[in-house]
Design a protein around this motif. Structure first.
Motif, PDB file in Angstrom:
ATOM      1  N   LYS A 156       0.874  -1.359   0.071  1.00  0.00           N
ATOM      2  CA  LYS A 156      -0.081   0.076  -0.065  1.00  0.00           C
ATOM      3  C   LYS A 156       0.761   1.302  -0.071  1.00  0.00           C
ATOM      4  O   LYS A 156       1.742   1.414   0.694  1.00  0.00           O
ATOM      5  N   THR A 157       0.478   2.398  -0.655  1.00  0.00           N
ATOM      6  CA  THR A 157       0.917   3.449  -0.732  1.00  0.00           C
ATOM      7  C   THR A 157       0.100   4.664  -0.499  1.00  0.00           C
ATOM      8  O   THR A 157       0.197   5.787   0.014  1.00  0.00           O
ATOM      9  N   GLY A 158      -1.172   4.195  -0.816  1.00  0.00           N
ATOM     10  CA  GLY A 158      -2.295   5.093  -0.726  1.00  0.00           C
ATOM     11  C   GLY A 158      -3.896   4.499  -0.691  1.00  0.00           C
ATOM     12  O   GLY A 158      -3.700   3.334  -0.574  1.00  0.00           O
ATOM     13  N   GLY A 159      -4.680   5.253  -1.124  1.00  0.00           N
ATOM     14  CA  GLY A 159      -6.057   4.789  -1.018  1.00  0.00           C
ATOM     15  C   GLY A 159      -6.649   3.779  -1.978  1.00  0.00           C
ATOM     16  O   GLY A 159      -7.462   3.078  -1.717  1.00  0.00           O
TER      17      GLY A 159
ATOM     18  N   GLY B 212       1.290  13.189   8.345  1.00  0.00           N
ATOM     19  CA  GLY B 212       1.498  13.270   6.981  1.00  0.00           C
ATOM     20  C   GLY B 212       2.789  13.547   6.546  1.00  0.00           C
ATOM     21  O   GLY B 212       3.714  13.994   7.304  1.00  0.00           O
TER      22      GLY B 212
ATOM     23  N   LYS C 272      -4.138  18.984  -1.229  1.00  0.00           N
ATOM     24  CA  LYS C 272      -5.065  18.637  -0.203  1.00  0.00           C
ATOM     25  C   LYS C 272      -5.361  20.101   0.683  1.00  0.00           C
ATOM     26  O   LYS C 272      -5.954  20.299   1.603  1.00  0.00           O
TER      27      LYS C 272
ATOM     28  N   SER D  80      -3.223  13.301   6.156  1.00  0.00           N
ATOM     29  CA  SER D  80      -3.182  13.627   4.841  1.00  0.00           C
ATOM     30  C   SER D  80      -1.714  13.609   4.229  1.00  0.00           C
ATOM     31  O   SER D  80      -0.776  13.705   4.840  1.00  0.00           O
ATOM     32  N   ARG D  81      -1.574  13.708   2.752  1.00  0.00           N
ATOM     33  CA  ARG D  81      -0.478  13.994   2.113  1.00  0.00           C
ATOM     34  C   ARG D  81      -0.284  15.628   2.326  1.00  0.00           C
ATOM     35  O   ARG D  81      -1.439  16.317   2.085  1.00  0.00           O
TER      36      ARG D  81
END
Length: 475
Positions: free
Chosen positions: A15-18, A328, A305, A299-300
């Protein structure tokens, strides 16, 4: 129904994100509806060895890309109740990170060819191949061009899902033409050509049978020049084949009653939730104060964002009686802005640079408010997780944030959060102050939290929509 998911990451393996959360959770929801799903991933070196124990060898082949001839092994495993087919090539995938290499085009062209070769060799062809984001955009292209001669593969239908249109896999036209061994006609304006280069994202958009994205509002937004990332014309052409399906979350995993990372489990009790706030304040070095509103951010730290809005509004925000807990990493200028703020507002701002799954969950659980002022947001998962943890979101009205967060209406008692339209620090600050005013009204606050608790944030509704789409294609 037999469906293959093709993606570049998925929990619980990598995983790196959503994207990984979606590809890991949606197959389970589809399986509950009787859909047989296999997830196809690269066999990265980062996949923990424990998942590879008992892997079944499904054979091998060789992939030809221009002058290159590369080994492609296939391994089948099961993880978290989901069947995975792993594409094995250590040269391309046994590296320190998932992405960010100089040969990214070659790596994912290889992956596209490997998926097509695996389809040609499988004992039971899927009805639908569901591809996710630019790394898999070449799969529909290859099935419609290079593999169109295969009578078995002609009947396989494809779905391509846009998780974030900003990331497109754009490479030089000559490089992709060499790797794909295709003629000029397929690299033209009606093919993969993209402003003198070539786009893997465009390949998926042009050649898949159906297109989806991760919220109804984002599906409309990306057909406009403002959000279309120079592909809005292609998306308008395919508007009849494009549908927005809102993401869900894994409600079994994101359950404040059973989450092992939390100090105190809770469901509806705001008193027990507040105990998690006290524990997090102590953990992060914030002033321990049960009454101080705690605003969380996971968050990033990037422009998308809305961190430019946060930076501009920060002095005024800290003029309010609130605390800020941030988790983040990202743009050095926003990291620098937060490092400076920690020194300027000791005990009132805490920042963890990087990612920590347990801490992220504790921030969701401990916060009273969750801030997401995104300039664009295809779907967003953080607002859904915050609502699941009885934390009230403050969002900008864009993409999936608009579809999932309803602004509180004090006259009707409706709404599960707070939202603002224009992407300005002024509008964000006004909305935060409005939320803080209602936080001081205990009765109103309980009503807002209760409204957020009424909705089911799981995958069942979305899985039903995808199943209907698959069945329409397979007819």
């Amino acid at each position: 129904m037999n469906v293959w998911f093709v993606a570049s990451e998925a929990v619980p393996l990598v995983k790196t994100g959503g994207l990984a959360d979606v590809v890991g959770a949606l197959p389970k929801a589809l399986a509950a509806r009787g859909v047989d799903v296999t997830v196809v991933l690269p066999k990265y070196g980062e996949i923990p060895d424990r998942y590879l124990e008992g892997a079944v060898d499904k054979g091998y082949c060789y992939v030809t890309m221009g002058w290159r001839r590369q080994y492609c092994g296939l391994l089948e495993i099961e993880a978290d109740g989901v069947r995975f087919l792993l594409v094995d090539n250590e040269y391309y995938f046994k590296r320190g990170y998932l992405y960010g290499y100089g040969d990214e085009a070659e790596r994912f062209v290889f992956f596209g060819f490997a998926v097509a070769e695996a389809l040609a060799r499988t004992e039971r062809l899927p009805d639908v191949v569901h591809c996710h984001d630019w790394q898999t955009g070449l799969v529909p292209f290859l099935l419609r061009t290079r593999y169109a001669y295969d009578p078995g593969l002609r009947n396989v239908r494809t779905v391509f899902t846009i998780h974030n249109l900003q990331y497109q896999g754009v490479f030089s036209r000559g490089l992709l033409q060499d790797l794909l061994s295709v003629g000029d006609d397929l690299l033209g304006e009606d093919g993969l050509e993209f402003y003198g280069a070539a786009s893997c994202m465009k390949a998926g958009l042009k050649y898949a049978d159906k297109l989806t994205t991760v919220s109804p509002t984002y599906a409309r937004e990306i057909q406009s020049p403002e959000f279309g990332e120079k592909l809005d014309g292609v998306l308008r052409e395919r508007a009849g084949d494009l549908v927005g399906v809102i993401n869900g979350i894994d409600t079994a995993s994101y359950d404040p009653m059973r989450d092992p990372h939390l100090k105190v489990p809770y469901r509806q009790s705001l008193a027990k939730k507040r105990l998690n706030k006290l524990a997090l304040q102590e953990e992060l070095g914030l002033q321990v104060d049960a009454e101080a509103p705690l605003v969380g951010i996971v968050s990033r730290l990037v422009l998308q964002k809305g961190f430019d809005l946060i930076g501009e509004a920060l002095p005024a925000l800290m003029g309010e009686r609130l605390q800020l807990a941030v988790l983040g990493s990202g743009d050095p200028r926003f990291e620098g802005m937060l490092r400076e703020a920690i020194g300027r507002y000791p005990g009132r701002i805490a920042v963890w640079f990087g990612f920590n799954e347990g801490l992220a969950r504790r921030i969701y659980a401990a916060s009273d408010l969750f801030l997401m002022p995104s300039r664009f947001e295809p779907c967003g998962l953080s607002q859904l997780i915050s609502l699941r943890y009885r934390t009230v979101p403050i969002v900008r009205e864009t993409g999936g944030l608009r579809d999932t967060v309803e602004a509180y209406n004090e006259y009707e008692g409706t709404g599960n959060g707070f939202s603002f339209g224009p992407a300005t620090a002024h509008d964000m600050l006004y909305t935060v102050r409005r939320a803080l005013a209602f936080y001081e009204d205990e009765e109103a606050w309980r009503r807002i939290v209760a409204n957020g608790a009424k909705r089911d944030y799981g995958w069942d509704h979305s899985a039903k929509q995808y199943e209907q789409l698959y069945r329409t294609l397979a007819q």
